[in-house]
Design an enzyme around this catalytic site. Structure first.
Site, short mmCIF file in Angstrom:
data_model
loop_
_atom_site.label_atom_id
_atom_site.label_comp_id
_atom_site.label_asym_id
_atom_site.label_seq_id
_atom_site.Cartn_x
_atom_site.Cartn_y
_atom_site.Cartn_z
N LYS A 109 5.65 34.45 -25.91
CA LYS A 109 6.12 33.31 -26.82
C LYS A 109 5.79 32.08 -26.97
O LYS A 109 5.69 32.07 -27.86
CB LYS A 109 8.12 33.04 -25.97
CG LYS A 109 8.26 34.55 -26.57
CD LYS A 109 9.05 34.64 -27.56
CE LYS A 109 10.38 36.05 -27.49
NZ LYS A 109 9.97 36.63 -28.91
N LEU A 167 7.67 49.79 -34.31
CA LEU A 167 7.27 48.04 -34.60
C LEU A 167 6.10 48.13 -33.49
O LEU A 167 5.45 47.34 -34.26
CB LEU A 167 8.22 46.94 -34.35
CG LEU A 167 9.51 46.63 -35.57
CD1 LEU A 167 10.80 45.94 -35.17
CD2 LEU A 167 8.79 46.04 -36.53
N TYR A 197 5.86 37.85 -20.39
CA TYR A 197 6.68 37.25 -21.41
C TYR A 197 6.16 35.67 -22.56
O TYR A 197 7.13 36.04 -23.24
CB TYR A 197 8.27 37.92 -21.21
CG TYR A 197 8.82 37.49 -21.93
CD1 TYR A 197 9.82 38.46 -23.81
CD2 TYR A 197 10.05 35.82 -22.80
CE1 TYR A 197 10.12 37.52 -24.18
CE2 TYR A 197 11.15 35.92 -22.88
CZ TYR A 197 11.03 36.44 -23.97
OH TYR A 197 12.35 36.37 -24.57
N VAL A 243 20.67 45.58 -32.37
CA VAL A 243 22.08 44.96 -31.25
C VAL A 243 22.04 42.93 -31.31
O VAL A 243 20.50 43.39 -32.30
CB VAL A 243 22.05 45.84 -30.35
CG1 VAL A 243 22.15 47.19 -30.04
CG2 VAL A 243 20.79 44.78 -29.56
N GLY A 244 22.09 42.77 -30.56
CA GLY A 244 22.20 41.59 -30.23
C GLY A 244 21.93 40.46 -31.20
O GLY A 244 22.67 40.12 -32.54
#
Length: 255
Positions: A165, A66, A161, A16-17
């Site tokens: 990143k 994953l 989050y 998706v996306g």
């Protein structure tokens, strides 16, 4: 992009996306694209659409969790057997859970570390070894990062989050340095978007769909296709040009 025709790309989170848009774009440019995700139903549908459209490349769905290293290693083994190896890796898969630093659940933090940091690192290692075994000196590893990997916004639900990143930012530059030490011309790039209109916010705010919808209604967001165009731009750069990081936001985005 002519030099990438018939070569093999791996796109993680391709169902998706952003991942789906990138996979489609690479197939349009004649690449053999292995698209992996935990569920491949949507990738199979996309593969059929690409074939019906007459795109010169091919999309090969592969089921892979994953967060499980054994499944990642099994995927690379299968790619080696069927397609020799990977020439381009798009580390796109990522997730966010609404787990603040002061009250978040460890399970949510661990999930983000597993997918956003460890999976990226494992895939990168395996891709490099695949290239090295075949004497591939012009490969490319592209990490789909985030503007949250460059600045911390005052929203508690994305702080952990954001930490993952920031790790991707460091991993990409560290990778670039190690590739130079290895005296290879393999390149490493980050693409760091702001708000992209995908299902991301609905997963982050899975208990508050109205809040998720409002995220995308407040401004004109980036589209997944904008990210795919950025990937094509990076791959199209001449071999002597190393694009380190593309930071891109919606024009109307403030943070």
């Amino acid at each position: 992009m002519e030099r990438w025709k018939d070569r093999v790309a791996l796109v993680t989170g391709a169902s998706v996306g952003i991942g789906a848009a990138v996979a489609r774009a690479l197939v349009q440019h004649g690449m053999k694209v292995v698209g992996c995700a935990r569920s491949v139903d949507k990738i199979e549908k996309l593969a059929a659409e690409c074939q019906s459209a007459g795109y010169p490349g091919i999309l090969i769905p592969y089921k892979c969790d994953l967060s499980n290293e054994e499944e990642i290693l099994s995927m690379f083994s299968a790619i080696k057997t069927l397609h020799q190896g990977v020439d381009v890796c798009i580390n796109n898969a990522g997730l966010a859970r609404p787990e603040p630093l002061l009250s978040g659940k460890t399970e949510g933090w661990r999930m983000m570390i597993d997918v956003n940091v460890l999976a990226v690192s494992i895939c990168t290692r395996e891709v490099y070894q695949s290239m090295k075994e075949r004497n591939i000196d012009d490969g490319h590893i592209i990490n789909i990062n985030s503007m949250n990997g460059h600045s911390v916004v005052p929203q508690s639900v994305v702080h952990f989050y954001s930490a993952t990143k920031y790790a991707v930012t460091a991993l990409t530059e560290g990778l670039r340095q190690e590739l130079r030490e290895a005296k290879t011309h393999i390149r490493a790039t980050c693409i760091s978007p702001g708000l992209v209109e995908t299902g991301f916010a609905f997963k982050l705010h899975d208990n508050d769909p109205e809040r998720a919808a409002a995220t995308y209604e407040s401004i004109r967001c980036l589209k997944a296709e904008d990210m795919a165009n950025a990937v094509i731009y990076v791959l199209s750069a001449p071999p002597h040009v190393q694009i380190g990081d593309i930071q891109m936001r919606p024009t109307e985005q403030i943070s």
